[in-house]
Design an enzyme around this catalytic site. Sequence first.
Site, PDB file in Angstrom:
ATOM      1  N   HIS A  94      -9.956   0.836  -0.054  1.00  0.00           N
ATOM      2  CA  HIS A  94      -9.689   1.671   1.123  1.00  0.00           C
ATOM      3  C   HIS A  94     -10.949   1.636   1.987  1.00  0.00           C
ATOM      4  O   HIS A  94     -11.988   2.169   1.586  1.00  0.00           O
ATOM      5  CB  HIS A  94      -9.431   3.120   0.722  1.00  0.00           C
ATOM      6  CG  HIS A  94      -8.014   3.426   0.364  1.00  0.00           C
ATOM      7  ND1 HIS A  94      -7.450   3.082  -0.832  1.00  0.00           N
ATOM      8  CD2 HIS A  94      -7.029   4.070   1.065  1.00  0.00           C
ATOM      9  CE1 HIS A  94      -6.194   3.500  -0.867  1.00  0.00           C
ATOM     10  NE2 HIS A  94      -5.911   4.096   0.275  1.00  0.00           N
ATOM     11  N   HIS A 101       0.840  -1.202   0.000  1.00  0.00           N
ATOM     12  CA  HIS A 101       0.000   0.000   0.000  1.00  0.00           C
ATOM     13  C   HIS A 101       0.872   1.248   0.000  1.00  0.00           C
ATOM     14  O   HIS A 101       1.333   1.707   1.043  1.00  0.00           O
ATOM     15  CB  HIS A 101      -0.924  -0.040   1.231  1.00  0.00           C
ATOM     16  CG  HIS A 101      -2.015   0.982   1.209  1.00  0.00           C
ATOM     17  ND1 HIS A 101      -3.330   0.670   1.426  1.00  0.00           N
ATOM     18  CD2 HIS A 101      -1.991   2.321   0.975  1.00  0.00           C
ATOM     19  CE1 HIS A 101      -4.077   1.768   1.349  1.00  0.00           C
ATOM     20  NE2 HIS A 101      -3.279   2.784   1.081  1.00  0.00           N
ATOM     21  N   GLY A 105      -9.972   7.822  -1.487  1.00  0.00           N
ATOM     22  CA  GLY A 105     -10.566   9.151  -1.340  1.00  0.00           C
ATOM     23  C   GLY A 105     -11.368   9.206  -0.059  1.00  0.00           C
ATOM     24  O   GLY A 105     -11.392   8.237   0.706  1.00  0.00           O
ATOM     25  N   GLU A 159     -10.679   3.192   7.596  1.00  0.00           N
ATOM     26  CA  GLU A 159      -9.599   4.097   7.991  1.00  0.00           C
ATOM     27  C   GLU A 159     -10.242   5.225   8.798  1.00  0.00           C
ATOM     28  O   GLU A 159     -10.194   5.241  10.023  1.00  0.00           O
ATOM     29  CB  GLU A 159      -8.886   4.642   6.750  1.00  0.00           C
ATOM     30  CG  GLU A 159      -7.760   5.608   7.071  1.00  0.00           C
ATOM     31  CD  GLU A 159      -7.176   6.246   5.814  1.00  0.00           C
ATOM     32  OE1 GLU A 159      -7.769   6.114   4.737  1.00  0.00           O
ATOM     33  OE2 GLU A 159      -6.125   6.898   5.928  1.00  0.00           O
ATOM     34  N   ASP A 213       1.431   9.226  -6.030  1.00  0.00           N
ATOM     35  CA  ASP A 213       1.346  10.683  -5.864  1.00  0.00           C
ATOM     36  C   ASP A 213       1.594  11.100  -4.410  1.00  0.00           C
ATOM     37  O   ASP A 213       1.560  12.291  -4.091  1.00  0.00           O
ATOM     38  CB  ASP A 213       0.001  11.227  -6.353  1.00  0.00           C
ATOM     39  CG  ASP A 213      -1.190  10.469  -5.783  1.00  0.00           C
ATOM     40  OD1 ASP A 213      -1.037   9.283  -5.432  1.00  0.00           O
ATOM     41  OD2 ASP A 213      -2.275  11.065  -5.665  1.00  0.00           O
ATOM     42  N   HIS A 238       1.132   5.033  -2.333  1.00  0.00           N
ATOM     43  CA  HIS A 238       0.548   5.861  -3.400  1.00  0.00           C
ATOM     44  C   HIS A 238       1.648   6.582  -4.177  1.00  0.00           C
ATOM     45  O   HIS A 238       2.479   7.255  -3.576  1.00  0.00           O
ATOM     46  CB  HIS A 238      -0.398   6.909  -2.800  1.00  0.00           C
ATOM     47  CG  HIS A 238      -1.635   6.318  -2.188  1.00  0.00           C
ATOM     48  ND1 HIS A 238      -2.839   6.256  -2.851  1.00  0.00           N
ATOM     49  CD2 HIS A 238      -1.849   5.745  -0.974  1.00  0.00           C
ATOM     50  CE1 HIS A 238      -3.750   5.690  -2.068  1.00  0.00           C
ATOM     51  NE2 HIS A 238      -3.173   5.365  -0.915  1.00  0.00           N
TER      52      HIS A 238
END
Length: 358
Positions: A206, A18, A179, A209, A22, A20
């Site tokens: 996701h 996991h 998101g 969280e 960006d 990202h």
Amino acid sequence: MVAIRYEDIVKVPKALLHDHLDGGLRPATVVELAAEVGHELPTTDPEALGRWFVDAANSGSLERYLETFAHTVAVMQTAPALRRVARECALDLAADGVVYAEVRFAPEQHLEQNLTLDEVVEAVVAGFTEGAAQAAEAGTPIRIGTLLTAMRHAARSQEIAELAVRHRDTGVVGFDIAGAEAGFPPTRHLDAFEYLQRENFHFTIHAGEAFGLPSIWQAIQWCGADRLGHGVRIVDDITPGQRPVLGRLAAYVRDKRIPLELCPSSNVQTGAAASIVDHPIGLLRDLRFRVTVNTDNRLMSGTSMSREMALLVEAFGYGWKELQWFTINAMKSAFIPFDERLEIIDEVIKPAYAKLLG
Ligand SMILES: [Zn+2]
């Protein structure tokens, strides 16, 4: 017990599920790329910018945390920029001793300069391939699988799922949605998940969280997720005590060995955990959930795989045995074919830890 040295954690093979794209740029690269496209940054001093990202992400709210991505995404709008960022990502992970990584990004966020979705994916995969080749030459081989993310507030998940399947034989190994969690349940994207299941494709979601059990329950029981992105709130279904009692959902997640992609530093930043010492990873490991350790966003958390491992060693007194367990858990849960996972476990991970375990 012999104290674990940070440099040894860096050297030992690690697996990362996991991360990202960006969220992992080098600050200096953000500065250079921003200058090329005329994007304004809070500061153009790479060191200060690195600190700015961490401070902004430390605010404690997921929404503000996500704001920091406006700057990284702004400088990732051309094929050469995407390729560079992906190449540097591969090199940075490899230099940190990561031997297998699944790196995710949302192609729909890189269309401002009129690239097509396919061109975005091709540029990123080319960057990973280049970076992996350079890393191998440098003596730190790494294998990278690409995950394509759809944004949960948007309505392009079916398109992105089809994009992922279209590129499955050239480096894309899975799909994800990400998101802001609240208000955007994974069931909004049911068509995409059903399509992926019919294609025998892998996906993670996701969930759990910022938001609790309903999100995890939907991700698994409605959407059919192979893994949970974070999933840390599964502890809400566990009654602590001498002998912790698992609720039905927590029991299901553990029984089915559903991998939890836990990201300790990131979870503390977004308020999903109070501190590393208080992070549910300690309890979840003790209860033998399929726990994996991840970085999430290396730039925003000022972290690396080795640093996450070191923080856990410090907070929970873990030794090589536990670090090997996390690493093998991650490798078992990877989206590449079974025989290829096994090869990395048997030929790369186990021999390296065997030396340390003595
Ligand atoms: Zn994430």
